[in-house]
Scaffold this motif. Sequence first.
Motif, short mmCIF file in Angstrom:
data_model
loop_
_atom_site.label_atom_id
_atom_site.label_comp_id
_atom_site.label_asym_id
_atom_site.label_seq_id
_atom_site.Cartn_x
_atom_site.Cartn_y
_atom_site.Cartn_z
N LEU A 65 41.14 16.88 32.37
CA LEU A 65 41.78 16.40 32.09
C LEU A 65 42.36 16.63 30.95
O LEU A 65 43.84 16.01 30.97
CB LEU A 65 40.94 14.90 30.77
CG LEU A 65 41.48 14.03 30.18
CD1 LEU A 65 42.15 12.79 31.10
CD2 LEU A 65 40.18 13.19 29.73
N ALA A 89 42.48 10.01 34.85
CA ALA A 89 41.57 9.95 33.59
C ALA A 89 40.54 8.38 34.07
O ALA A 89 39.49 8.79 33.76
CB ALA A 89 42.17 9.45 32.24
N HIS A 92 38.48 9.66 36.21
CA HIS A 92 37.23 10.57 36.24
C HIS A 92 36.47 9.98 35.37
O HIS A 92 34.92 10.45 35.70
CB HIS A 92 37.99 11.76 34.83
CG HIS A 92 38.16 13.17 35.74
ND1 HIS A 92 38.85 13.10 37.06
CD2 HIS A 92 37.46 14.14 35.68
CE1 HIS A 92 39.01 14.41 37.44
NE2 HIS A 92 38.55 15.83 36.14
N LEU A 103 34.58 10.20 25.97
CA LEU A 103 36.24 10.07 25.98
C LEU A 103 35.83 8.33 25.11
O LEU A 103 36.90 9.04 24.27
CB LEU A 103 36.67 9.78 27.36
CG LEU A 103 37.94 9.24 27.00
CD1 LEU A 103 39.35 10.46 27.19
CD2 LEU A 103 38.40 9.11 28.76
N PHE A 120 44.57 17.10 24.15
CA PHE A 120 44.41 15.66 24.88
C PHE A 120 45.37 14.35 23.58
O PHE A 120 46.57 14.63 24.24
CB PHE A 120 43.66 15.19 25.37
CG PHE A 120 43.50 14.01 26.07
CD1 PHE A 120 43.98 14.28 27.27
CD2 PHE A 120 43.22 12.64 25.42
CE1 PHE A 120 44.44 12.61 28.04
CE2 PHE A 120 43.87 11.35 26.06
CZ PHE A 120 44.36 11.15 27.60
N ARG A 147 43.73 6.44 24.84
CA ARG A 147 42.71 6.42 24.83
C ARG A 147 42.01 5.23 24.79
O ARG A 147 40.70 5.24 25.41
CB ARG A 147 42.18 7.24 24.04
CG ARG A 147 40.62 8.42 24.72
CD ARG A 147 40.49 9.50 24.08
NE ARG A 147 41.33 10.33 22.41
CZ ARG A 147 40.93 9.95 21.31
NH1 ARG A 147 39.44 9.25 21.21
NH2 ARG A 147 41.57 10.33 20.83
#
Length: 182
Positions: A65, A89, A92, A103, A120, A147
């Motif tokens: 990532l 992302a 994944h 995450l 990231f 995120r």
Amino acid sequence: MRADAARNRALVLRAARRQMAEGDGSLQLNTIARLAGVGVGTVYRHFPNRHALMEALSAERFQELVDAAQEAAAEQDALVGLQRLLRFALGHALADVGFAAVLESARDAETTTSVMKSDFDHAVTELLDRARSTDAIRRDIEADDIRRLLCGVEHAVRSGTGAPDRTEVYLDILLEGIRPPR
């Protein structure tokens, strides 16, 4: 790390991966110890809790990532890079529940996880800055928001039918939502 300790750690990780591949994501450390053929204390020495084990299992995927975020940041068109990164992302996160948990976690068990999250976020910040400079996205969006929103989309897809068309619909809604108001 001593050779026997490294071997035991590898046995634990192999057993945990096998358990996850068989559809059991509970990662009970006592069960993992039994499956790995090591003592429970050995497992806890390497992984003090379930989250630490998930981080170790997700490290390779998380590095992928980070690499994808850095590639996206280098993309000539920042919005295209951001779209590609979000799709990568999300794919994944949907493929690996443990990775999704790492995450979205606010706290990390391992320093290496914190470093990867920072890497990231740095790449995403660079990408967002470039996208903002061309008025492609809202001015108030930060890397942490991306995120969190990505984790929200992942949760929405998992709580529904998980159909690929819904994944694209939700991702399109996210992408439209980060554009500047019209």
